[in-house]
Write a protein that holds these residues in place. Structure first.
Motif, short mmCIF file in Angstrom:
data_model
loop_
_atom_site.label_atom_id
_atom_site.label_comp_id
_atom_site.label_asym_id
_atom_site.label_seq_id
_atom_site.Cartn_x
_atom_site.Cartn_y
_atom_site.Cartn_z
N LEU A 299 19.41 -2.73 -15.66
CA LEU A 299 18.12 -2.12 -16.03
C LEU A 299 18.20 -0.61 -15.83
N VAL B 35 15.77 -1.45 -4.36
CA VAL B 35 14.79 -2.00 -5.32
C VAL B 35 13.59 -1.06 -5.43
N ASN B 36 13.10 -0.61 -4.29
CA ASN B 36 11.93 0.28 -4.31
C ASN B 36 12.24 1.59 -5.04
N MET C 280 12.26 0.98 -8.72
CA MET C 280 10.91 0.80 -9.26
C MET C 280 10.20 2.14 -9.43
N ARG C 281 10.44 3.06 -8.50
CA ARG C 281 9.80 4.38 -8.62
C ARG C 281 10.31 5.11 -9.86
N TYR D 101 18.79 -3.16 0.60
CA TYR D 101 18.38 -3.86 -0.63
C TYR D 101 16.94 -3.48 -0.99
N GLY D 102 16.08 -3.53 0.02
CA GLY D 102 14.68 -3.15 -0.22
C GLY D 102 14.57 -1.71 -0.71
N ARG E 227 11.52 3.71 -12.53
CA ARG E 227 11.00 3.01 -13.71
C ARG E 227 9.53 3.35 -13.95
N GLN E 228 8.78 3.43 -12.87
CA GLN E 228 7.36 3.74 -13.01
C GLN E 228 7.15 5.14 -13.61
N GLN F 140 8.05 5.01 -17.26
CA GLN F 140 6.97 4.35 -18.01
C GLN F 140 5.82 5.31 -18.27
N ARG G 256 19.11 -6.10 4.37
CA ARG G 256 17.67 -6.21 4.07
C ARG G 256 17.06 -4.83 3.84
N GLU G 257 17.41 -3.89 4.71
CA GLU G 257 16.84 -2.54 4.59
C GLU G 257 17.34 -1.84 3.32
N TYR H 57 24.19 0.70 -1.27
CA TYR H 57 24.33 -0.72 -1.60
C TYR H 57 25.79 -1.04 -1.97
N GLY I 179 20.14 -7.56 -14.38
CA GLY I 179 19.98 -7.18 -12.98
C GLY I 179 19.46 -5.77 -12.83
N PHE I 180 19.23 -5.41 -11.59
CA PHE I 180 18.72 -4.07 -11.32
C PHE I 180 19.65 -3.01 -11.89
#
Lengths: 337, 354
Positions: free
Chosen positions: A120, A235-236, A239-240, A231-232, A242-243, A246, A228-229, A171, A116-117
């Motif tokens: 990770l 996740v966002n 991802m930032r 969770y988004g 992680r990016q 990377q 919804r707000e 969250y 899961g997030f």
């Protein structure tokens, strides 16, 4: 009735504990389950099915033990919905470190083979944490000079991590809300079951009512605009992070002369575009590569290996087959000119 | 009176039975063989990249001259349709006299990151349809699209109506913006470009995690508590493990196709709102004038009935049939009711339109 029932319940509680303890050779419920796991696993050590089975059994055993432990001194007829809710709540406060059943349920997914997030992030944080400490002192300083770019990258990473932690906290708070809602529903459902003839007659049935209620509480939150707000955003934010990690790994790899993700992506993208163009050319070929592939594919293969085995051969085979067709198509195009 | 009617003795008996089941189960677990799915014999008739097109072999020659091509979702493996001998949509269709083909998408890897919906629908599916039609000397075949594969099939039938004789959709999402669609709800605020640009292909494990979090208590706890009930039954335990194996055998999702599917379907809801294009081809469901059979599951938590039912409103056909199956997203393939109802319904419906 309560006076008469009291000794029975206490005795039952003692017997139950004795049973668990005997199974575990003197340990508590959790250890008892681990003893079972050892017994069951045998030569299946590390088997995912066994781990899940034991995980589920352990949870139910803890539920039984937690509820009974909290209620050990009363007669079942006198357990009010509020008292049962309190018993489960207190039971979970002991069983789950965060005292948050929803979060506990979600976290426990991570060792189920799923990633899961949260898990990770935990992995990346191992890489990021040293950098975080190192850069925190630089965090508020303006970047300039020869190391300006690397300092800006480090600052961006620290900011991204901080943002992710903030979103993750939001969250988690929402999951606590879902837990409370679930317990509210649990109490309501218990009240409904207080009618004569609808009473709950087993711990398993009580557990099932609890699960139904917990799912309803979670669903109410999970379908809300707030979820919804958040969770988004979570996740966002992840991802930032992680990016940025990377990109940093890629820069380090480049220093050792190793190809990075960007290079491979470029190659894959170019190859993909090339194959699409070849496929488009094949469409006009007299005998398409599709037909050739169909006529040469008649070999039975087992399921997973069937899917993976041709995979390794796929591109090379497609390339080989595409050659004559592409050549014919190219000649056709040339002729038309 | 309170809600509990617990007798100390029965509670103790319950705990003892639970212990006993666990202990007995230890013996059964030790002697279990590895479980497999995919029960029906089949032959590969076409391969392309990681895709394999299979034709299933029945005990008897097919009676229906127009074959069915099953187009499964990209998530999970398509062998849910053929899980085991006594739980197999494929086998039941063969027994009814149908000729059944299936696309196995395989396991995308990093080299497949740029596969788009154009590649899947106008490329792979179209070529598979052509192969099947060519083998039978037909211009059009029957398509059975499942879940996401159903959405693909709707797109395909809209773009190439001349290639589809009859369209069957099972547990297929059409309206992605219904209030009970939790998965869709969660994607609305996600930056899908950032997500795909970061992950490349979307890991199957991450997809599984998302599915499990739709019902975390039921799918992660209660299910395994219930497992203890069947722990001393070898056959039931093998069924359970086979299903578990299928559930967690999830291919990674090709990044570009995932990006387009989430943006156009989940976020844009373009099957309903319009404006959907696959590659350079516009999707107009009103061009679906062939007969349509839409099968949805009444207790589906992944594709709620409200997401599936609106198909009727967007297609152009005058021959539209709907089957509301009493079960869930998985039960529609593996339950006892499914074995009795689904394949015969499909066969009878197709036979009337042969």
């Amino acid at each position: 009735m309560a006076q008469n029932a009291l000794p029975d319940w206490q005795e039952m509680q003692q017997q139950l504990m004795k049973g668990w303890m005997e199974a575990a050779r003197g340990a508590g419920v959790g250890d008892s389950m681990e003893a079972w796991q050892r017994l069951i696993a045998g030569n299946n050590a590390g088997n995912d099915a066994v781990e899940k089975l034991v995980g589920g059994a352990k949870q139910f055993a803890e539920f039984m033990q937690g509820v009974l432990g909290q209620m050990g001194g009363s007669a079942s007829d006198n357990f009010s919905p509020a008292a049962i809710r309190k018993a489960v709540e207190q039971g979970f406060a002991t069983l789950a470190p965060a005292g948050n059943p929803v979060l506990d349920a979600l976290r426990s997914l991570n060792h189920e083979g799923a990633k899961g997030f949260e898990s990770l992030f935990a992995e990346w944080q191992k890489q990021v944490t040293p950098a975080k400490h190192e850069f925190q002192t630089l965090f508020s300083l303006p970047a300039f000079g020869y190391a300006r770019e690397s300092q800006e990258r480090a600052q961006a990473l620290v900011l991204a991590v901080a943002n992710y932690q903030e979103q993750n906290n939001r969250y988690n708070a929402l999951m606590l809300k879902a837990s409370r809602l679930g317990l509210d529903r649990f109490e309501s459902k218990l009240a409904e079951r207080s009618e004569p003839g609808r009473e709950i007659g087993s711990l398993r049935a009580l557990y099932d009512v609890y699960i139904d209620a917990a799912e309803e509480g979670y669903a109410e939150v999970a379908l809300s605009d707030e979820f919804r707000e958040i969770y988004g955003a979570m996740v966002n934010a992840q991802m930032r992070v992680r990016q940025l990690v990377q990109a940093d790994v890629e820069r380090q790899a480049a220093a050792f002369g190793m190809p990075g993700r960007s290079e491979l992506d470029t190659v894959h993208q170019r190859l993909h575009e090339l194959r699409r163009r070849v496929a488009a050319l094949e469409e006009g070929a007299p005998r398409s590569a599709t037909a050739e592939r169909a006529s040469s594919a008649k070999t039975s293969t087992p399921d997973k290996s069937a899917a993976t085995s041709p995979a390794s051969k796929g591109p090379a085979k497609a390339k080989a087959q595409a050659k004559p067709a592409a050549k014919a198509a190219a000649q056709s195009v040339k002729r038309s000119k | 009176m309170g809600p509990l009617k617990l007798d100390p003795k029965t509670v103790l008996d319950e705990a003892a039975r639970y212990s006993q089941k666990l202990t007995q189960g230890s013996q059964v677990l030790r002697h279990l063989d590895d479980v497999h799915y995919g029960a029906t014999d089949k032959e590969a008739v076409y391969r392309e990249d990681k895709l394999v097109l299979y034709r299933f072999k029945g005990d008897q020659a097919p009676r229906n001259k127009t074959p069915i091509l099953i187009v499964y979702a990209l998530v999970n493996r398509p062998f849910m349709t053929d899980l085991q001998a006594d739980r197999s949509l494929v086998r039941n269709l063969l027994a009814q006299g149908e000729d059944v083909y299936l696309i196995d998408w395989g396991y995308p890897d990093a080299a497949d990151r740029y596969l788009s919906l154009d590649d899947y629908i106008n490329g792979y599916i179209r070529r598979c349809v052509d192969v099947v039609a060519g083998r039978h000397g037909l211009k059009a075949i029957n398509i059975l699209g499942i879940c996401q594969g159903g959405a693909f099939s709707i797109c395909f039938a809209s773009i190439y109506p001349e290639k589809v004789k009859n369209l069957i959709t099972m547990v297929t999402p059409v309206d992605f913006h219904t209030p009970d669609n939790m998965l869709s709800h969660w994607t609305q605020a996600m930056d899908i470009d950032l997500f795909v640009d970061t992950l490349g292909n979307v890991p199957g494990d991450l997809m599984n995690w998302c599915y499990l979090t739709l019902k975390p208590f039921r799918l992660n706890h209660q299910k395994y508590v219930g497992l203890v009930d069947i722990l001393d039954d070898k056959a039931e335990l093998e069924n359970f493990l086979r299903m578990e194996k299928w559930i967690f055998d999830s291919p990674n999702q090709a990044g570009q196709a995932f990006r387009e599917f989430i943006k156009d379907f989940y976020q844009g809801n373009k099957l309903i709102e319009g404006g959907l294009s696959i590659g350079d081809k516009a999707v107009n469901p009103k061009r679906i004038t062939m007969p349509v059979l839409n099968i949805y599951a009444e207790q589906d938590h992944l594709v709620p009935p409200t997401a599936s039912i609106p198909l009727k409103n967007i297609v152009g056909t005058k021959d539209y049939t709907v089957l509301a199956f009493k079960g869930g997203h998985i039960g529609i393939y593996v339950s006892g009711r499914a074995q009795r109802e689904v394949a015969p319904t499909i066969h009878q419906w197709l036979s009337a339109r042969a």
